[in-house]
Design a protein around this motif. Structure first.
Motif, short mmCIF file in Angstrom:
data_model
loop_
_atom_site.label_atom_id
_atom_site.label_comp_id
_atom_site.label_asym_id
_atom_site.label_seq_id
_atom_site.Cartn_x
_atom_site.Cartn_y
_atom_site.Cartn_z
N SER A 292 -2.52 8.25 10.58
CA SER A 292 -2.50 8.39 9.11
C SER A 292 -1.55 9.46 8.58
O SER A 292 -0.90 9.22 7.57
CB SER A 292 -3.91 8.61 8.58
OG SER A 292 -4.45 9.77 9.14
N PRO A 293 -1.42 10.64 9.22
CA PRO A 293 -0.46 11.61 8.65
C PRO A 293 0.95 11.03 8.57
O PRO A 293 1.64 11.17 7.57
CB PRO A 293 -0.52 12.79 9.64
CG PRO A 293 -1.83 12.64 10.33
CD PRO A 293 -2.09 11.17 10.42
N TRP A 294 1.32 10.34 9.66
CA TRP A 294 2.67 9.76 9.70
C TRP A 294 2.77 8.60 8.71
O TRP A 294 3.77 8.45 7.99
CB TRP A 294 2.95 9.29 11.13
CG TRP A 294 4.26 8.59 11.27
CD1 TRP A 294 5.51 9.16 11.26
CD2 TRP A 294 4.46 7.20 11.44
NE1 TRP A 294 6.46 8.21 11.40
CE2 TRP A 294 5.84 6.99 11.52
CE3 TRP A 294 3.59 6.10 11.55
CZ2 TRP A 294 6.39 5.72 11.69
CZ3 TRP A 294 4.15 4.85 11.72
CH2 TRP A 294 5.53 4.67 11.79
N LEU A 295 1.70 7.78 8.66
CA LEU A 295 1.71 6.61 7.79
C LEU A 295 1.77 7.02 6.31
O LEU A 295 2.56 6.48 5.54
CB LEU A 295 0.46 5.77 8.05
CG LEU A 295 0.45 4.36 7.49
CD1 LEU A 295 1.58 3.53 8.10
CD2 LEU A 295 -0.89 3.68 7.75
N ILE A 296 0.96 8.01 5.97
CA ILE A 296 0.96 8.48 4.58
C ILE A 296 2.33 9.06 4.22
O ILE A 296 2.89 8.79 3.16
CB ILE A 296 -0.16 9.53 4.36
CG1 ILE A 296 -1.53 8.85 4.47
CG2 ILE A 296 -0.03 10.21 3.00
CD1 ILE A 296 -2.70 9.81 4.58
N GLY A 297 2.86 9.85 5.15
CA GLY A 297 4.20 10.43 4.92
C GLY A 297 5.24 9.33 4.73
O GLY A 297 6.08 9.41 3.83
N THR A 298 5.16 8.30 5.56
CA THR A 298 6.13 7.20 5.45
C THR A 298 5.99 6.49 4.11
O THR A 298 6.99 6.19 3.45
CB THR A 298 5.92 6.20 6.61
OG1 THR A 298 6.05 6.91 7.84
CG2 THR A 298 6.96 5.09 6.56
N LEU A 299 4.76 6.25 3.73
CA LEU A 299 4.55 5.52 2.46
C LEU A 299 5.01 6.35 1.26
O LEU A 299 5.70 5.85 0.38
CB LEU A 299 3.07 5.16 2.30
CG LEU A 299 2.57 4.04 3.23
CD1 LEU A 299 1.05 3.90 3.09
CD2 LEU A 299 3.25 2.72 2.90
N LEU A 300 4.66 7.63 1.28
CA LEU A 300 4.98 8.48 0.13
C LEU A 300 6.44 8.90 0.09
O LEU A 300 7.07 8.92 -0.96
CB LEU A 300 4.10 9.73 0.12
CG LEU A 300 2.64 9.53 -0.24
CD1 LEU A 300 1.89 10.86 -0.22
CD2 LEU A 300 2.52 8.93 -1.65
N LEU A 301 6.97 9.24 1.27
CA LEU A 301 8.30 9.84 1.30
C LEU A 301 9.40 8.84 1.64
O LEU A 301 10.58 9.17 1.53
CB LEU A 301 8.34 11.01 2.29
CG LEU A 301 7.33 12.12 2.02
CD1 LEU A 301 7.38 13.19 3.10
CD2 LEU A 301 7.59 12.75 0.65
N THR A 302 9.04 7.65 2.10
CA THR A 302 10.06 6.67 2.42
C THR A 302 9.88 5.40 1.59
O THR A 302 10.79 5.01 0.85
CB THR A 302 10.03 6.31 3.93
OG1 THR A 302 10.15 7.51 4.67
CG2 THR A 302 11.16 5.37 4.29
N ALA A 303 8.72 4.79 1.71
CA ALA A 303 8.52 3.50 1.03
C ALA A 303 8.64 3.63 -0.49
O ALA A 303 9.34 2.86 -1.14
CB ALA A 303 7.16 2.92 1.40
#
Lengths: 322, 457
Positions: A32-43
């Motif tokens: 989740s830390p990586w997934l949340i980061g990806t969603l917020l900061l990339t997607a």
């Protein structure tokens, strides 16, 4: 005589469903830390930029007029943009083959047993660890018209000084700067060469293969996945060339972007100008979306045409298993 | 709990990996998203100074720590945080709704844009209640910071110059000038651009393809400079409604021809041979005989290269035609973003730096002309060099005029980027000046049209 027995189904363990849920929770908890980061900061930013590409936003105000595909139409009809794209593709066509072939050639040489091999390896790899800013500035000094080493060498042969950093020659200097980082490729190739099975080379030698045939039919297939990886990587980074163009501009400071020689006006420079000189965030975003498609296409073409020549090692014990 | 095939763990990892990979291939995209700022162009109500940090966007090194310390002593409730002027950073800060408290930029260039787009705070109410800025005391050059909704020069105030100069004026090294056989000039009498080019050719020293001395200053194809040249010939580049430009008038063609000829002659740095620096360092390094700079160069010379004081001459702005106009290209000063958090504190800085103790400190060093008439007497006249500079400057004040170049539809940065792209072909000879004029007109009008469209007009 062997007998076959039909195995009875394993008894269902109690709590299987609960265990699966626990497993799933653990899985998503860990990622989740990586997934949340990806969603917020990339997607989100990427999605937002794609949305911007359909607007005429100037980057400063709240007004974001929807213009549909107008920016995309301009990307494909603007002479400046198409010129920048073609320069970038030409740059790629020159830099990628030289980088791949050059780094492989030097790696093969450095893989041979010889005196001073370690020192040579270090010296050749050294440019790769010099920060890109420093390397570009070093080359800028070397190619300075009035005091650079390049013109001093030419003067020995009674050649008039060349204005390397302006006009078409600036493109040549940018290629030199990009090729200077070939050391990283050498290291990757050296590592790949170490993995070529010695017994296969030995067998080829015993079969009468000379050094070239041995390289062509044993070494090259063995390291082909690495070469494919490098080709994709170098292609993408060369297409995205930006910093060398900026650093090789004859001047520094806030006017640097308006003084990049036209020869070095590559695609990412054009994108930057659209965003920050013209305040056309919509157009700049549309250019990036198109560029993304170009990069995907190029990567696809590389896989299609070079992928056929790539050989992957297969564990014989695994062959035939369904 | 079962997971569907559409969202298995494996597919989550694959999807996120692809997303991350995509972002890696789109480097700027992920950097360019952000929230949108809003602005207001209505007159702002005066707010009190709130204690805290005041973020001032100004070129690095321009505001010394001594000035900051003096300000903080005068306003102990405020701490100054200086950040470098950077349009990219400013855009990002504006877009994020977190702008600096003050931005230092040229009023001539930015006022129509920042005022019409609601980015800048209308400062009328602040000026009305100010005890430092009295309307009758404010120098007319500050009218460039006014915008009435369709015209620059009248209407509400959106900023004020910290100091200013008449930037088409120029300096020459008298030793190099006379050594090249050029007749001495009377500082208050303008030279023509053609005479200047001839003088520059005489001073330029080239050997073996290398130029060791440039006779002319760094001629950049800058809209301010072109418009100033054209104005002295009685012409104008930008239309009355500020939405189009025309470089094809006889006056504009004359200006373009001069710039192209100067570039072709190689007597100065140009867009095809950019200077590694600006006029000052090149001149003081003995590589350039002239500089196109205003009065502020007095203080710069004294602080940077005092040895040059005895041989520099400050001169009236050159003429392309017969109309004496000597504009300011900048009237560089401060504006307050509409979303600034502490406008009361921002205005305190404006008062102190542009009309108070900070201004006095700088003006008395010869770093520029003051924004207030009452401070003109502070211009330094301690030695022959300073007295000569002030005499030339006082005479030139009669010819100050606002040359309209800025548009509400594009920043001058965008226009100058376009000019810089089109000029090289003319200088290298692959495009005629007439064709250049057509191309510039078309390309700059396209930039303005795009800006107009972006405003929904």
């Amino acid at each position: 005589m062997s007998t076959f027995q039909i195995a009875s189904p394993a008894p269902r363990r109690r709590g299987g469903r609960a265990r699966r849920i626990r497993g799933a929770l653990a899985f998503y908890g860990f990622i989740s830390p990586w997934l949340i980061g990806t969603l917020l900061l990339t997607a989100f930013p990427v999605g937002y930029a794609v949305y911007m590409s359909f607007t005429d936003w100037n980057g400063m105000t709240s007004f974001m007029p929807w213009v549909g595909l107008s920016n995309y139409q301009q990307v494909f009809t603007s002479g400046d943009t198409l010129s920048a794209l073609s320069k970038t593709l030409i740059l790629c066509a020159i830099v990628v083959p030289i980088t791949i072939a050059g780094s492989l050639f030097l790696a093969v040489l450095l893989n041979k047993r010889m005196r001073g091999r370690t020192i040579l390896r270090t010296l050749i790899y050294l440019p790769a660890v010099v920060p890109p800013v420093a390397s570009a500035l070093i080359w800028k000094v070397i190619f300075d018209k009035n005091s650079g080493a390049a013109n001093r060498i030419l003067a020995i042969f009674h050649v008039d000084p060349l204005d390397w950093l302006n006009g078409q020659l600036a493109f040549v200097v940018m290629i030199v700067v990009l090729l200077w980082g070939v050391g990283a490729g050498i290291i990757i190739n050296l590592a790949a060469l170490q993995t070529v099975p010695a017994e296969q080379l030995e067998a080829a030698k015993m079969d009468g293969a000379n050094a070239f045939r041995s390289f062509r039919h044993v070494t090259l297939p063995a390291i082909s996945p690495i070469l494919l990886f490098q080709t994709v990587l170098v292609t993408i980074t060369t297409l995205q060339t930006f910093v060398p163009a900026i650093l090789l501009s004859p001047i520094a400071g806030s006017n640097v972007y308006t003084n990049i020689p036209p020869a070095n006006d590559v695609y990412m420079v054009d994108v930057y100008e659209q965003y920050f000189d013209y305040s056309r965030y919509g157009m700049g975003s549309a250019m990036l979306v198109v560029f993304f498609a170009v990069i995907l296409l190029m990567t696809g073409l590389i896989f299609k045409f070079l992928g056929r020549s790539v050989f992957y090692a297969v564990d014989p014990s695994e062959s035939g298993k369904g | 709990m079962e997971f569907s095939r559409a969202l298995s763990r494996r597919s989550v990892i694959r999807g996120a990996g692809a997303l991350a990979g995509s972002a890696a291939a789109m480097p700027l995209l992920s950097a360019c998203g952000g929230t949108v700022g809003t602005g207001s162009s209505g007159t702002a109500k005066v707010q009190d100074i709130k204690p805290g940090t005041l973020t001032v966007m100004s070129p690095t090194g321009e505001i010394g720590s001594d000035l900051v310390k003096s300000f903080e002593t005068a306003y102990p409730q405020l701490k100054v945080n200086l950040i470098n002027v950077d349009q990219t950073r400013l855009n990002a800060m504006l877009a994020a709704g977190n702008p600096p408290d003050l931005v230092e930029q040229p009023g001539t260039d930015v006022t129509p844009y920042i005022a019409s787009q609601g980015i800048a705070l209308n400062l009328d109410a602040y000026f009305e209640q100010s005890s430092v800025f009295k309307e009758s005391d404010i120098m007319p050059v500050n009218d460039v910071w006014k915008w009435d909704g369709s015209k620059q020069g009248s209407g509400s105030r959106y900023g004020i110059a910290k100091d200013w100069s008449q930037d088409a004026m120029w300096w020459y090294d008298t030793q190099l000038w006379s050594a090249a056989g050029n007749a001495a000039r009377k500082p208050t009498e303008p030279i023509t651009y053609d005479e200047l080019l001839d003088a520059a050719k005489a001073m330029t020293k080239t050997s073996g393809g290398k130029t060791s001395m440039y006779g002319l200053w760094y001629v950049t194809p800058d809209i301010d400079r072109i418009a100033a040249m054209v104005a002295t010939a009685g012409g104008r580049i930008i239309s009355e409604d500020l939405s189009t430009v025309d470089f094809t008038s006889p006056e504009a063609i004359k200006a373009l021809t001069w710039i192209v000829e100067a570039g072709k002659a190689g007597v100065g740095y140009s867009v095809t041979n950019p200077s590694p620096d600006w006029d000052g360092p090149e001149m003081f390094a003995g590589k350039q005989a002239t500089a196109c700079q205003g009065y502020w160069y007095t203080g710069f010379t004294e602080s940077t290269a005092p040895a040059f004081e005895s041989k520099l001459q400050f001169n009236a702005a050159p003429l392309l035609g017969s109309t004496r106009i000597s504009p300011s290209f900048g009237a560089v000063g401060f504006w307050v973003p509409a979303k600034a958090k502490n406008p009361g504190g921002s205005f305190a800085w404006l008062e102190w730096f542009c009309g108070g103790a900070g201004a006095k400190q700088r003006i008395s060093k010869g770093d520029g002309l003051p924004s207030l008439k009452s401070m003109v007497s502070l211009l330094p006249q301690r030695n022959d060099f300073e007295r000569a500079c002030v005499a030339t400057q006082n005479n030139e004040l009669d010819y100050i005029d606002v040359v309209q170049v800025a548009s509400p539809y594009a920043l001058n940065t965008a226009i100058n980027t376009t000019l810089a792209k089109d000029f090289p072909a003319a200088i290298t000879g692959s495009m005629s000046v007439a064709k250049l004029a057509d191309t510039l007109t078309t390309d700059v009008n396209a930039v303005l049209a795009a800006g107009k469209k972006a405003l929904g007009k």
